[in-house]
Scaffold this motif. Structure first.
Motif, PDB file in Angstrom:
ATOM      1  N   ARG A 114      30.937 -25.405 -20.885  1.00 21.64           N
ATOM      2  CA  ARG A 114      31.219 -26.003 -22.307  1.00 21.64           C
ATOM      3  C   ARG A 114      32.309 -26.841 -22.146  1.00 21.64           C
ATOM      4  NH1 ARG A 114      32.892 -21.849 -25.332  1.00 21.64           N
ATOM      5  NH2 ARG A 114      30.931 -21.313 -25.830  1.00 21.64           N
ATOM      6  N   LEU A 115      31.912 -28.425 -22.913  1.00 25.79           N
ATOM      7  CA  LEU A 115      32.789 -29.401 -22.758  1.00 25.79           C
ATOM      8  C   LEU A 115      33.097 -30.019 -24.196  1.00 25.79           C
ATOM      9  CD1 LEU A 115      34.755 -31.916 -21.345  1.00 25.79           C
ATOM     10  CD2 LEU A 115      32.277 -32.837 -21.232  1.00 25.79           C
ATOM     11  N   ILE A 116      34.094 -30.100 -24.742  1.00 26.28           N
ATOM     12  CA  ILE A 116      34.378 -30.795 -25.908  1.00 26.28           C
ATOM     13  C   ILE A 116      34.810 -32.294 -25.637  1.00 26.28           C
ATOM     14  CG2 ILE A 116      35.526 -30.846 -28.199  1.00 26.28           C
ATOM     15  CD1 ILE A 116      33.613 -28.209 -27.744  1.00 26.28           C
ATOM     16  N   ARG A 117      34.113 -33.215 -26.184  1.00 31.70           N
ATOM     17  CA  ARG A 117      34.576 -34.483 -25.971  1.00 31.70           C
ATOM     18  C   ARG A 117      34.387 -35.310 -26.980  1.00 31.70           C
ATOM     19  NH1 ARG A 117      29.963 -37.321 -25.793  1.00 31.70           N
ATOM     20  NH2 ARG A 117      28.144 -36.637 -25.002  1.00 31.70           N
ATOM     21  N   LYS A 118      34.973 -36.708 -27.044  1.00 33.97           N
ATOM     22  CA  LYS A 118      34.694 -37.614 -28.148  1.00 33.97           C
ATOM     23  C   LYS A 118      33.228 -37.995 -28.042  1.00 33.97           C
ATOM     24  CE  LYS A 118      37.393 -40.023 -30.173  1.00 33.97           C
ATOM     25  NZ  LYS A 118      37.836 -40.094 -31.569  1.00 33.97           N
ATOM     26  N   TYR A 119      32.765 -38.309 -29.539  1.00 38.36           N
ATOM     27  CA  TYR A 119      31.634 -38.580 -29.716  1.00 38.36           C
ATOM     28  C   TYR A 119      31.237 -40.160 -29.201  1.00 38.36           C
ATOM     29  CZ  TYR A 119      27.738 -40.801 -32.393  1.00 38.36           C
ATOM     30  OH  TYR A 119      26.432 -41.444 -33.163  1.00 38.36           O
ATOM     31  N   LYS A 120      30.031 -40.423 -28.481  1.00 38.23           N
ATOM     32  CA  LYS A 120      29.610 -41.619 -27.926  1.00 38.23           C
ATOM     33  C   LYS A 120      28.373 -42.181 -28.663  1.00 38.23           C
ATOM     34  CE  LYS A 120      28.992 -40.180 -23.917  1.00 38.23           C
ATOM     35  NZ  LYS A 120      28.692 -39.827 -22.463  1.00 38.23           N
ATOM     36  N   ASN A 121      28.064 -43.470 -28.860  1.00 37.07           N
ATOM     37  CA  ASN A 121      26.902 -43.765 -29.642  1.00 37.07           C
ATOM     38  C   ASN A 121      25.805 -43.264 -29.092  1.00 37.07           C
ATOM     39  OD1 ASN A 121      28.525 -45.299 -31.462  1.00 37.07           O
ATOM     40  ND2 ASN A 121      28.418 -47.235 -30.201  1.00 37.07           N
ATOM     41  N   SER A 122      25.687 -43.005 -27.772  1.00 41.35           N
ATOM     42  CA  SER A 122      24.331 -42.587 -26.996  1.00 41.35           C
ATOM     43  C   SER A 122      24.159 -41.010 -27.463  1.00 41.35           C
ATOM     44  CB  SER A 122      24.615 -42.715 -25.703  1.00 41.35           C
ATOM     45  OG  SER A 122      25.718 -41.919 -25.225  1.00 41.35           O
ATOM     46  N   ASP A 123      25.148 -40.411 -28.407  1.00 40.84           N
ATOM     47  CA  ASP A 123      24.928 -39.067 -28.919  1.00 40.84           C
ATOM     48  C   ASP A 123      24.174 -38.806 -30.040  1.00 40.84           C
ATOM     49  OD1 ASP A 123      26.466 -37.812 -26.571  1.00 40.84           O
ATOM     50  OD2 ASP A 123      28.476 -38.405 -27.455  1.00 40.84           O
ATOM     51  N   LEU A 124      24.003 -39.947 -30.818  1.00 37.17           N
ATOM     52  CA  LEU A 124      23.434 -40.043 -32.163  1.00 37.17           C
ATOM     53  C   LEU A 124      22.242 -39.137 -32.210  1.00 37.17           C
ATOM     54  CD1 LEU A 124      23.608 -40.819 -35.050  1.00 37.17           C
ATOM     55  CD2 LEU A 124      22.491 -42.856 -34.539  1.00 37.17           C
ATOM     56  N   ALA A 135      21.104 -36.694 -30.408  1.00 36.47           N
ATOM     57  CA  ALA A 135      21.300 -35.084 -30.504  1.00 36.47           C
ATOM     58  C   ALA A 135      22.322 -34.623 -31.473  1.00 36.47           C
ATOM     59  CB  ALA A 135      22.100 -35.046 -29.059  1.00 36.47           C
ATOM     60  N   VAL A 136      23.228 -35.687 -32.001  1.00 33.55           N
ATOM     61  CA  VAL A 136      23.741 -35.029 -33.188  1.00 33.55           C
ATOM     62  C   VAL A 136      22.932 -34.994 -34.329  1.00 33.55           C
ATOM     63  CG1 VAL A 136      25.770 -35.867 -34.965  1.00 33.55           C
ATOM     64  CG2 VAL A 136      26.054 -35.748 -32.299  1.00 33.55           C
ATOM     65  N   LEU A 137      22.044 -35.835 -34.462  1.00 31.41           N
ATOM     66  CA  LEU A 137      21.153 -35.723 -35.975  1.00 31.41           C
ATOM     67  C   LEU A 137      20.363 -34.600 -35.836  1.00 31.41           C
ATOM     68  CD1 LEU A 137      20.140 -39.356 -36.394  1.00 31.41           C
ATOM     69  CD2 LEU A 137      21.469 -37.940 -37.840  1.00 31.41           C
ATOM     70  N   LYS A 138      19.711 -34.083 -34.270  1.00 30.33           N
ATOM     71  CA  LYS A 138      18.974 -33.285 -34.092  1.00 30.33           C
ATOM     72  C   LYS A 138      19.845 -31.969 -34.466  1.00 30.33           C
ATOM     73  CE  LYS A 138      16.149 -30.769 -30.810  1.00 30.33           C
ATOM     74  NZ  LYS A 138      15.586 -30.761 -29.478  1.00 30.33           N
ATOM     75  N   CYS A 139      20.959 -31.577 -34.016  1.00 34.65           N
ATOM     76  CA  CYS A 139      21.857 -30.514 -34.289  1.00 34.65           C
ATOM     77  C   CYS A 139      21.945 -30.429 -35.754  1.00 34.65           C
ATOM     78  CB  CYS A 139      23.237 -30.426 -33.443  1.00 34.65           C
ATOM     79  SG  CYS A 139      22.883 -30.518 -31.759  1.00 34.65           S
ATOM     80  N   TRP A 140      22.495 -31.474 -36.390  1.00 33.30           N
ATOM     81  CA  TRP A 140      22.781 -31.409 -37.801  1.00 33.30           C
ATOM     82  C   TRP A 140      21.778 -30.672 -38.589  1.00 33.30           C
ATOM     83  CZ3 TRP A 140      20.106 -34.466 -41.429  1.00 33.30           C
ATOM     84  CH2 TRP A 140      20.387 -34.262 -42.953  1.00 33.30           C
ATOM     85  N   GLU A 141      20.279 -31.654 -38.338  1.00 35.34           N
ATOM     86  CA  GLU A 141      19.415 -31.272 -39.264  1.00 35.34           C
ATOM     87  C   GLU A 141      18.846 -29.891 -39.045  1.00 35.34           C
ATOM     88  OE1 GLU A 141      15.068 -32.998 -41.004  1.00 35.34           O
ATOM     89  OE2 GLU A 141      16.139 -34.310 -39.225  1.00 35.34           O
ATOM     90  N   SER A 142      18.805 -29.165 -37.956  1.00 30.46           N
ATOM     91  CA  SER A 142      18.196 -27.879 -37.735  1.00 30.46           C
ATOM     92  C   SER A 142      19.382 -26.988 -38.390  1.00 30.46           C
ATOM     93  CB  SER A 142      17.868 -27.511 -36.246  1.00 30.46           C
ATOM     94  OG  SER A 142      19.018 -27.698 -35.558  1.00 30.46           O
ATOM     95  N   ALA A 143      20.649 -27.021 -37.934  1.00 30.27           N
ATOM     96  CA  ALA A 143      21.495 -26.313 -38.514  1.00 30.27           C
ATOM     97  C   ALA A 143      21.648 -26.476 -40.193  1.00 30.27           C
ATOM     98  CB  ALA A 143      22.951 -26.468 -37.986  1.00 30.27           C
ATOM     99  N   PHE A 144      21.515 -27.636 -40.584  1.00 28.00           N
ATOM    100  CA  PHE A 144      22.001 -27.853 -42.016  1.00 28.00           C
ATOM    101  C   PHE A 144      20.465 -26.950 -42.750  1.00 28.00           C
ATOM    102  CE2 PHE A 144      21.332 -29.978 -46.033  1.00 28.00           C
ATOM    103  CZ  PHE A 144      22.624 -30.372 -46.704  1.00 28.00           C
ATOM    104  N   GLU A 182      29.328 -29.920 -25.571  1.00 29.85           N
ATOM    105  CA  GLU A 182      28.275 -30.256 -24.669  1.00 29.85           C
ATOM    106  C   GLU A 182      28.273 -28.991 -23.793  1.00 29.85           C
ATOM    107  OE1 GLU A 182      28.773 -33.143 -21.499  1.00 29.85           O
ATOM    108  OE2 GLU A 182      27.702 -34.504 -22.979  1.00 29.85           O
ATOM    109  N   GLU A 183      26.924 -28.440 -23.577  1.00 27.50           N
ATOM    110  CA  GLU A 183      26.755 -27.372 -22.481  1.00 27.50           C
ATOM    111  C   GLU A 183      25.710 -28.140 -21.463  1.00 27.50           C
ATOM    112  OE1 GLU A 183      25.198 -23.894 -24.074  1.00 27.50           O
ATOM    113  OE2 GLU A 183      26.999 -23.293 -24.908  1.00 27.50           O
ATOM    114  N   ARG A 184      26.154 -28.221 -20.160  1.00 26.25           N
ATOM    115  CA  ARG A 184      25.213 -28.666 -19.301  1.00 26.25           C
ATOM    116  C   ARG A 184      24.632 -29.907 -19.652  1.00 26.25           C
ATOM    117  NH1 ARG A 184      24.119 -22.926 -19.034  1.00 26.25           N
ATOM    118  NH2 ARG A 184      24.964 -22.057 -17.043  1.00 26.25           N
ATOM    119  N   ASP A 185      25.503 -30.920 -20.163  1.00 32.49           N
ATOM    120  CA  ASP A 185      24.928 -32.345 -20.336  1.00 32.49           C
ATOM    121  C   ASP A 185      24.303 -32.595 -21.506  1.00 32.49           C
ATOM    122  OD1 ASP A 185      26.759 -33.099 -18.020  1.00 32.49           O
ATOM    123  OD2 ASP A 185      24.770 -32.827 -16.663  1.00 32.49           O
ATOM    124  N   LEU A 186      24.061 -31.409 -22.460  1.00 25.58           N
ATOM    125  CA  LEU A 186      23.472 -31.383 -23.553  1.00 25.58           C
ATOM    126  C   LEU A 186      24.043 -31.072 -24.644  1.00 25.58           C
ATOM    127  CD1 LEU A 186      20.381 -29.189 -22.584  1.00 25.58           C
ATOM    128  CD2 LEU A 186      20.454 -31.799 -22.784  1.00 25.58           C
TER     129      LEU A 186
END
Length: 156
Positions: free
Chosen positions: A9-19, A21-30, A63-67
Motif C-alpha cells: 500500500r502506498l499513499i501518495r499525492k494525486y496526479k492528473n493521470s489518476d482521474l 481511477a479516482v472517478l471509478k472508485c468514487w462512483e462504485s463506492a458512492f 495505491e496497491e500494486r500500482d492501482l
C-alpha cells in the motif's frame, strides 16, 4: 489468497493521470453507500469532481500494486471526500487515508456524512469521530451529520 496487501500500500499525492481511477472508485463506492441519492445528483457530482472539487482540494490516493484503490480529498481540515473501491473495503485502505489526513492536519479533522450512509457512519465511528451537529442538505433533501475526530482516540 494473498493477504500481504499492507506491504504494497502506498499513499501518495494525486496526479492528473489518476482521474479515471479516482472517478471509478468514487462512483462504485458512492452508489453503494448512497442508494438514496437520485441519479441526477450523481451525474452532477461526476462532472463537478474534475471541474471543481479536485482543483480546489488537496487529494491523496491509496495505491496497491500500482492501482488506485481509493482517495481522500481535504479542504482545510475537512474530509471533503473519502472513497475506496468496494472490492477493497475492510482492508485498511480507508484507515490509511484518514491516518494520512490526520498526520498532515495534526489530528484536527472534521467530516460531513449523510445520516443514511451507514457504511460511512460505521467507518467514522470506528475511527473515533463524534457527532457535532447536523443539517439538511437542500440539494437532495437529506440530513447530513457533522463529525469531529476525537483526538484522544488517535492511535499515534
Amino acid at each position: 489468497m494473498d493477504h500481504s496487501i499492507s506491504t504494497s500500500r502506498l499513499i501518495r499525492k494525486y496526479k492528473n493521470s489518476d482521474l479515471d481511477a479516482v472517478l471509478k472508485c468514487w462512483e462504485s463506492a458512492f452508489r453503494l453507500a448512497h442508494p438514496f441519492i437520485e441519479e441526477a445528483f450523481v451525474a452532477k457530482v461526476r462532472v463537478d469532481i474534475p471541474a471543481l472539487y479536485i482543483p480546489n482540494a488537496e487529494t491523496w490516493v491509496c495505491e496497491e500494486r500500482d492501482l488506485v484503490v481509493g482517495f481522500i480529498s481535504l479542504m482545510g481540515n475537512e474530509i471533503a471526500a473519502l472513497f475506496v473501491d468496494p472490492k477493497k473495503h475492510g482492508q485498511g485502505n480507508g484507515r490509511a487515508l484518514v491516518d494520512k489526513a490526520c498526520a498532515i492536519r495534526e489530528g484536527k479533522i472534521t467530516v460531513e456524512v449523510f445520516e443514511l450512509n451507514m457504511i460511512g457512519r460505521k467507518f467514522y465511528k470506528t475511527y473515533g469521530f463524534e457527532y457535532r451537529d447536523q443539517y439538511v442538505f437542500e440539494d437532495v433533501g437529506e440530513t447530513v451529520l457533522k463529525l469531529t475526530l476525537n483526538e484522544s482516540q488517535l492511535s499515534t
